[in-house]
Structures are given as structure tokens and as C-alpha cells.
Design a protein around this motif. Structure first.
Motif, mmCIF file in Angstrom:
data_model
loop_
_atom_site.group_PDB
_atom_site.id
_atom_site.type_symbol
_atom_site.label_atom_id
_atom_site.label_comp_id
_atom_site.label_asym_id
_atom_site.label_seq_id
_atom_site.Cartn_x
_atom_site.Cartn_y
_atom_site.Cartn_z
ATOM 1 N N ILE A 74 -11.546 35.322 -75.555
ATOM 2 C CA ILE A 74 -11.622 35.296 -77.156
ATOM 3 C C ILE A 74 -12.112 36.901 -77.696
ATOM 4 O O ILE A 74 -13.038 37.295 -77.078
ATOM 5 C CB ILE A 74 -12.862 34.254 -77.786
ATOM 6 N N ILE A 75 -11.169 37.584 -78.290
ATOM 7 C CA ILE A 75 -11.456 38.782 -78.770
ATOM 8 C C ILE A 75 -11.768 38.426 -80.456
ATOM 9 O O ILE A 75 -10.978 38.254 -81.006
ATOM 10 C CB ILE A 75 -10.348 39.672 -78.641
ATOM 11 N N LEU A 76 -13.131 39.112 -80.569
ATOM 12 C CA LEU A 76 -13.194 39.081 -81.996
ATOM 13 C C LEU A 76 -12.747 40.510 -82.467
ATOM 14 O O LEU A 76 -13.197 41.428 -82.108
ATOM 15 C CB LEU A 76 -14.672 38.833 -82.147
ATOM 16 N N ASP A 77 -12.023 40.443 -83.995
ATOM 17 C CA ASP A 77 -11.573 41.463 -84.580
ATOM 18 C C ASP A 77 -12.183 41.442 -85.853
ATOM 19 O O ASP A 77 -12.885 40.744 -86.204
ATOM 20 C CB ASP A 77 -10.076 41.324 -84.454
ATOM 21 N N ASP A 78 -11.844 42.394 -86.660
ATOM 22 C CA ASP A 78 -12.384 42.500 -88.111
ATOM 23 C C ASP A 78 -11.842 41.353 -89.042
ATOM 24 O O ASP A 78 -10.857 40.841 -88.635
ATOM 25 C CB ASP A 78 -12.250 43.976 -88.594
ATOM 26 N N ASN A 79 -12.243 41.417 -90.187
ATOM 27 C CA ASN A 79 -11.915 40.573 -91.228
ATOM 28 C C ASN A 79 -12.093 39.193 -90.576
ATOM 29 O O ASN A 79 -10.889 38.256 -91.088
ATOM 30 C CB ASN A 79 -10.471 40.795 -91.803
ATOM 31 N N ASN A 80 -12.863 38.739 -89.796
ATOM 32 C CA ASN A 80 -12.971 37.197 -89.393
ATOM 33 C C ASN A 80 -11.595 36.749 -88.545
ATOM 34 O O ASN A 80 -11.622 35.557 -88.812
ATOM 35 C CB ASN A 80 -13.494 36.345 -90.609
#
Length: 178
Positions: A74-80
Motif C-alpha cells: 500500500i503506497i500512500l499518496d497525496d490527496n487521500n
């Protein structure tokens, strides 16, 4: 002589000092400093990653493609936004996809994958071997997203996960393109 004033003698006080209160305060201070020293020690958990072997695509035990691969990244990116894929990047039947937080987003995805993995491992004679989740927060993600994904791990009852900040070159290209 009876009429003469008698000397007033001062009452002698005890020269002993009661140290009960001092002993109590001393014990409280000793306990406080012992607890403070114990809490000050760093609490670190060792991270055990699989052994690397080029012959087996990087994972000991063979290069597993498909359902028998328990690893979900799971890669957390910007803007949720969340980018998730299963197995090795580029070698899996599960292509990277962008999803959002919530019960119809990442929670639904994690529950489905966890159910598939548990069913497969039970069929292989190794029950209760669920998903292994690797959480990779990007530099653009915020702390709230990390806390939210940890909450999702608790909700979906996935207890084997780790937080890693290392990105492969392919993952960096994937983040740059999204």
C-alpha cells in the motif's frame, strides 16, 4: 516564702525530629525516577523481512505469482489517494490501482484480499496465514493518512504489517505518473 514568685521553667521540647514524611517523599522520588528511566528507554521492534535471493525473484521460497502471494503493498499518496498492488511489482496478476480511504475503498479491497489469502492458505493446509501488508507512505502523504491506514489494518484484522519508507525505482515512477 510561699508568696515569692516562683521561677517559670520553660518546658523542654523533644529534640527528636520525626522523619516519617521525609522517608515517604524519598520513596516517592525513587519510584518516580525509576518509572521515568524505564519510560525513557527506546521501544523498538525488529523488522524481519524475507531473505533476498535473485534466483527466486527476491523472496525465499520461490517466485509466487497469483493468489498464493501473501504480500500486499500500500503506497500512500497525496490527496487521500492510495496505490495498492499484490505480490512483486510488475509480476503479479493484480495490477496497481488507485483507490481511496473508506469502507468502499481500501477496506473493501483489504477484506477481499485477506479472505482470498486465508481461503487459499487453508486449502494448502496452512490455515490462519493471512496477508502481509507493506505500508509505504510517500513524501506527499500526511500523518492522518498513515493513522487511517493503521486503523484499517485493525478493522480488517490484518495483524502482519510493516511501515517502510523505501521505494523501488518502479514505484517512484508509478508515484510520479499518478
Amino acid at each position: 516564702m510561699k508568696n515569692l514568685p516562683q521561677k517559670v521553667r520553660s518546658k523542654k521540647l523533644s529534640s527528636r525530629v520525626d522523619l516519617t514524611a521525609m522517608v515517604s517523599v524519598s520513596f516517592l522520588l525513587i519510584i518516580f525516577f525509576m518509572v521515568a528511566a524505564e519510560l525513557r528507554k527506546p521501544k523498538v521492534m525488529d523488522l524481519s523481512l524475507p531473505d533476498y535471493d535473485a534466483y527466486t525473484c527476491g523472496w525465499r521460497g520461490g517466485c509466487h505469482m497469483g493468489i498464493d502471494n501473501r504480500v500486499i503493498t500500500i503506497i500512500l499518496d497525496d490527496n487521500n489517494k492510495i496505490i495498492t498492488y499484490s505480490g512483486l511489482f510488475g509480476y503479479s496478476e493484480y495490477l496497481p490501482k488507485t483507490i481511496e480511504f473508506g469502507k468502499n475503498g481500501i477496506r473493501k479491497e483489504l477484506k477481499e484480499r485477506q479472505k482470498e489469502i486465508l481461503n487459499y492458505s487453508a486449502a494448502m493446509g496452512r490455515p490462519k496465514r493471512g496477508a502481509i501488508v507493506i505500508i509505504k507512505p510517500s513524501k506527499k502523504s500526511n500523518f492522518k493518512n498513515l493513522v487511517d491506514i493503521l486503523d484499517e489494518m485493525a478493522i480488517t484484522k490484518i495483524d502482519t504489517y510493516t511501515i517502510v519508507n523505501d521505494f523501488t525505482p518502479d514505484e517512484e515512477k508509478l508515484l510520479a505518473s499518478k
